[in-house]
Design an enzyme around this catalytic site. Structure first.
Site, PDB file in Angstrom:
ATOM      1  N   HIS A  62       0.483   1.856  -2.326  1.00 46.54           N
ATOM      2  CA  HIS A  62       1.176   0.588  -2.576  1.00 46.54           C
ATOM      3  C   HIS A  62       0.366  -0.377  -3.446  1.00 46.54           C
ATOM      4  CE1 HIS A  62      -1.655  -0.203   0.558  1.00 46.54           C
ATOM      5  NE2 HIS A  62      -1.463  -1.495   0.422  1.00 46.54           N
ATOM      6  N   ASP A  63      -0.867  -0.006  -3.785  1.00 43.07           N
ATOM      7  CA  ASP A  63      -1.707  -0.859  -4.633  1.00 43.07           C
ATOM      8  C   ASP A  63      -1.859  -0.294  -6.043  1.00 43.07           C
ATOM      9  OD1 ASP A  63      -2.304  -2.584  -2.498  1.00 43.07           O
ATOM     10  OD2 ASP A  63      -4.071  -1.428  -1.928  1.00 43.07           O
ATOM     11  N   ASP A  81      -7.482  -0.853   6.914  1.00 38.30           N
ATOM     12  CA  ASP A  81      -7.564  -1.640   5.692  1.00 38.30           C
ATOM     13  C   ASP A  81      -9.002  -2.104   5.438  1.00 38.30           C
ATOM     14  OD1 ASP A  81      -5.803  -3.000   3.647  1.00 38.30           O
ATOM     15  OD2 ASP A  81      -6.821  -4.763   4.437  1.00 38.30           O
ATOM     16  N   GLU A 129      -9.809   2.748   4.475  1.00 38.96           N
ATOM     17  CA  GLU A 129      -9.708   2.384   3.065  1.00 38.96           C
ATOM     18  C   GLU A 129     -11.045   1.802   2.652  1.00 38.96           C
ATOM     19  OE1 GLU A 129      -7.263  -0.437  -0.036  1.00 38.96           O
ATOM     20  OE2 GLU A 129      -8.086  -1.187   1.833  1.00 38.96           O
ATOM     21  N   ASP A 183      -1.050   0.569  10.007  1.00 41.46           N
ATOM     22  CA  ASP A 183      -2.109  -0.073   9.239  1.00 41.46           C
ATOM     23  C   ASP A 183      -2.872  -1.017  10.170  1.00 41.46           C
ATOM     24  OD1 ASP A 183      -3.411  -0.936   6.741  1.00 41.46           O
ATOM     25  OD2 ASP A 183      -1.547  -0.281   5.801  1.00 41.46           O
TER      26      ASP A 183
HETATM   27  O1  TEU Z   1      -6.609  -3.262  -0.471  1.00 36.03           O
HETATM   28  C1  TEU Z   1      -7.955  -3.534  -0.699  1.00 36.03           C
HETATM   29  C2  TEU Z   1      -8.364  -3.616  -2.063  1.00 36.03           C
HETATM   30  O2  TEU Z   1      -9.510  -3.426  -2.341  1.00 36.03           O
HETATM   31  C3  TEU Z   1      -7.329  -3.958  -3.056  1.00 36.03           C
HETATM   32  O3  TEU Z   1      -7.393  -5.280  -3.381  1.00 36.03           O
HETATM   33  C4  TEU Z   1      -7.561  -3.102  -4.209  1.00 36.03           C
HETATM   34  O4  TEU Z   1      -8.647  -3.509  -4.947  1.00 36.03           O
HETATM   35  C5  TEU Z   1      -6.403  -3.053  -5.119  1.00 36.03           C
HETATM   36  O5  TEU Z   1      -5.251  -3.443  -4.521  1.00 36.03           O
HETATM   37  C6  TEU Z   1      -6.269  -1.651  -5.631  1.00 36.03           C
HETATM   38  O6  TEU Z   1      -5.770  -1.669  -6.874  1.00 36.03           O
HETATM   39  C7  TEU Z   1      -6.117  -3.466   0.807  1.00 36.03           C
HETATM   40  C8  TEU Z   1      -4.626  -3.277   0.825  1.00 36.03           C
HETATM   41  O7  TEU Z   1      -4.333  -1.942   0.505  1.00 36.03           O
HETATM   42  C9  TEU Z   1      -3.997  -4.274  -0.087  1.00 36.03           C
HETATM   43  O8  TEU Z   1      -2.618  -4.086  -0.198  1.00 36.03           O
HETATM   44  C10 TEU Z   1      -4.307  -5.647   0.452  1.00 36.03           C
HETATM   45  O9  TEU Z   1      -3.836  -6.608  -0.434  1.00 36.03           O
HETATM   46  C11 TEU Z   1      -5.798  -5.854   0.673  1.00 36.03           C
HETATM   47  O10 TEU Z   1      -6.425  -4.754   1.309  1.00 36.03           O
HETATM   48  C12 TEU Z   1      -6.036  -7.039   1.580  1.00 36.03           C
HETATM   49  O11 TEU Z   1      -5.661  -6.734   2.883  1.00 36.03           O
END
Ligand code: TEU
Ligand code: CA
Length: 562
Positions: free
Chosen positions: A332-333, A205, A260, A103
């Site tokens: 993971h989100d 990211d 992403e 990442d």
């Molecule tokens: O996620 C970016 C992001 O846009 C997230 O906040 C998203 O809206 C949400 O989690 C999706 O449901 C990335 C990473 O994947 C996340 O884990 C991090 O918290 C974020 O960036 C900040 O680095």
């Protein structure tokens, strides 16, 4: 006209497995997953048929956002292991034909990164301009009205220097100033450092947020998303920085890069991933995971299969030979796929998990499997806000409470959508704590690990795991590999609100994919003659397309002649 888009790349037929290290496998009993724990499970991933691992961040970090807040890009968080462990992981993965994609979190750093500590130390520090510092507006308010994903405002005031700094995420995740060439060089240097160790690439990211307009104008859109996105998402500067990154770093290695990118449409998808633009291999788009909720407003909406199909097909078709898709149900989100789109209890759990896998893994693009998805792991039930770990869950909860929503309604929303569902530890076996740890897990497990776990799945030939393995085999196989990876996509019956059916075609060959998303029997017919039933999630083979009785969540893949 260039034909670079027709060139085959190794990541075209790759299957990616995502690991969230903290929750994957704990080797030393401290309750936190770690790199030696990942090494122990490489055979499991290899047997599944994945040949790329996307590793969520393992760098040194205060863990305010579980590693997405990095304080040293060149060292490993002690709770995850050492640099030697990381090198051993690369070596052991390579022995098994698996590439490691790390990442790359460079929109922001941790506020504990030495760069930020220096930047904050004084107005004339050489690193002051490495972050985005601005004076208050007249009257002392924030430099503009942008919001943050994790806090009400995107700006935090620093008393000693009398300026605000920008953070699109938490105030412990200050945004780097990509307009400063020194910042870009420092990032490129760090990328070389890792790539020289033999990395397979980077998952980048929120990479589409790195380009900020120099005048930092106010947001005007408040009805969807985090206010300010109209200015910082997909800014042209971002594309320029990516091309520079390609020229200075990426073109020297044969790697997979996946960006992403929330707030993107298919045209943006082409801009990022068309090979002639020399930016990145593919993006993670968010359209399809946004239809059942407004994330930022913490509002649930109904899942609509017709809309889902429209979005997925549009991406499949618009990027065909013009870019490259990544396809995913979860990460993971996101909540657990089977709980969100299928049925997570009773026998239909397994059937619907396989159905979802069928739909996704027959698409073109690179498929991503999130740890535990291959077991059909489900959402966990949370009863109280204190049981959540994620800072975003806490923020959304507070926001709902402030709006006057009841505590129970707020918890219900989080039970549907919290990021913690994905972060609950992996289920390896039926022993205490699912074999994840011999100690106290950092986040308690879902009690259903006694039924749903890897050791059970490996022994059971009808498990979700073995079905995923078969799908990965098809993608890599002689017989159907080409059509699955490079075939043309055609959606059938777009208005059908219960069944997802589409065709893939390549040369003379046609595949029909049919999936019943409902818990009801559906009678359907499709044109064409069935030559061969390739794979299905129920024991009975399909023989006649003109009279189909689809059982709840039934899915199949057939080779047909139109
Ligand atoms: O996620 C970016 C992001 O846009 C997230 O906040 C998203 O809206 C949400 O989690 C999706 O449901 C990335 C990473 O994947 C996340 O884990 C991090 O918290 C974020 O960036 C900040 O680095
Ligand atoms: Ca550990």
């Amino acid at each position: 006209m260039s034909t670079k888009h027709l060139e085959k790349r190794w990541w075209h037929d790759a299957v990616v497995y995502q690991i969230y290290p903290r929750s994957f496998n704990d080797s030393n009993g401290d309750g936190i997953g770690d790199i030696p724990g990942i090494i122990e499970k490489l055979d499991y991933i290899q047997e599944l048929g994945a040949n790329v691992i996307w590793l969520s961040p393992v760098y040194k970090s205060p863990m305010d956002d579980n590693g997405y807040d990095i304080s040293d890009y060149r060292s490993i968080a002690p709770e995850f292991g050492t640099m030697t462990d990381m090198e051993k992981l690369l070596y052991e993965a390579d022995l098994r034909g698996i590439k490691i994609v790390m990442d790359l979190v460079v929109n922001h750093t941790s506020d504990q990164h030495p760069w930020f500590i220096e930047s904050k130390s004084s107005l004339d520090n050489p690193k002051r301009d490495w972050y985005i510092w601005k004076d208050a507006k007249q009257g002392g308010s924030e430099p503009n009205n942008w919001e943050s994903f994790f806090e009400p405002k995107a700006w935090t005031f620093d008393e000693p220097s009398n300026q605000y700094y920008l953070h699109i995420f938490s105030h412990k995740q200050p945004d780097l100033n990509w307009a400063n060439p020194e910042v870009r060089e420092a990032v490129y240097d760090m990328m070389h450092f890792w790539l020289k160790k033999g990395l397979g690439g980077f998952r980048m990211d929120v990479i589409n947020m790195i380009g900020k307009p120099s005048d930092f104008p106010d947001a005007t859109i408040f009805d969807s998303g985090v206010a300010g996105w109209e200015h910082w998402a997909n800014n042209l500067l971002c594309h320029q920085y990516l091309r520079e990154m390609h020229d200075k770093v990426l073109k020297h290695y044969d790697v997979l890069t996946v960006g992403e990118t929330p707030f993107t449409n298919t045209l943006d998808g082409r801009f990022y991933s068309h090979p002639d633009r020399n930016e990145i291999s593919m993006i993670f788009q968010f359209e399809h995971v946004s239809i059942d909720r407004e994330e930022h407003n913490a509002v649930k909406k109904d899942f609509d299969l017709v809309q889902y199909k429209e979005i997925m097909s549009r991406w499949q078709e618009d990027l065909y030979q013009k870019g490259w898709n990544s396809v995913y149900w979860s990460n993971h989100d996101q909540p657990r796929a089977v709980s969100r789109y299928g049925c997570d209890s009773g026998p239909n759990r397994i059937i619907s998990a396989k159905m979802l896998a069928t739909v996704l893994h027959m698409m073109s693009g690179t498929p991503y499997i999130y740890q535990g998805e291959e077991l059909g792991m489900t959402n966990k039930h949370f009863s109280h806000i204190d049981e959540f770990n994620d800072l975003m869950a806490k923020f959304h909860y507070q926001k709902m409470i402030n709006k006057g929503v009841s505590e129970q309604t707020a918890i219900d929303f989080l039970n549907d959508f919290s990021r913690d569902h994905a972060r609950v530890p992996m289920h390896w076996d039926g022993s205490d704590n699912g074999g994840f740890t011999t100690g106290k897990p950092w986040l308690p497990l879902n009690p259903n690990y006694t039924d749903i776990n890897a050791s059970q799945a490996l022994l059971d030939h009808d498990s979700v795991y073995h079905y995923y393995r078969q799908l990965a085999e098809l993608r890599k196989g002689e017989e159907y590999g080409e059509i699955i990876v490079y075939g043309k996509h055609t959606l059938l019956d777009p208005q059908d609100k219960d069944v997802y059916a589409y065709l893939r075609s390549f040369g003379e060959k046609t595949l029909l994919i049919v999936a019943n998303f409902s818990d009801q029997i559906q009678k359907r017919h499709y044109s064409g003659q069935l030559n061969y039933h390739v794979l299905g999630n129920l024991p009975d083979k399909v023989t006649d397309l003109s009279r189909l009785t689809l059982l709840p969540y039934q899915a199949f893949i057939a080779e047909i002649t139109l």
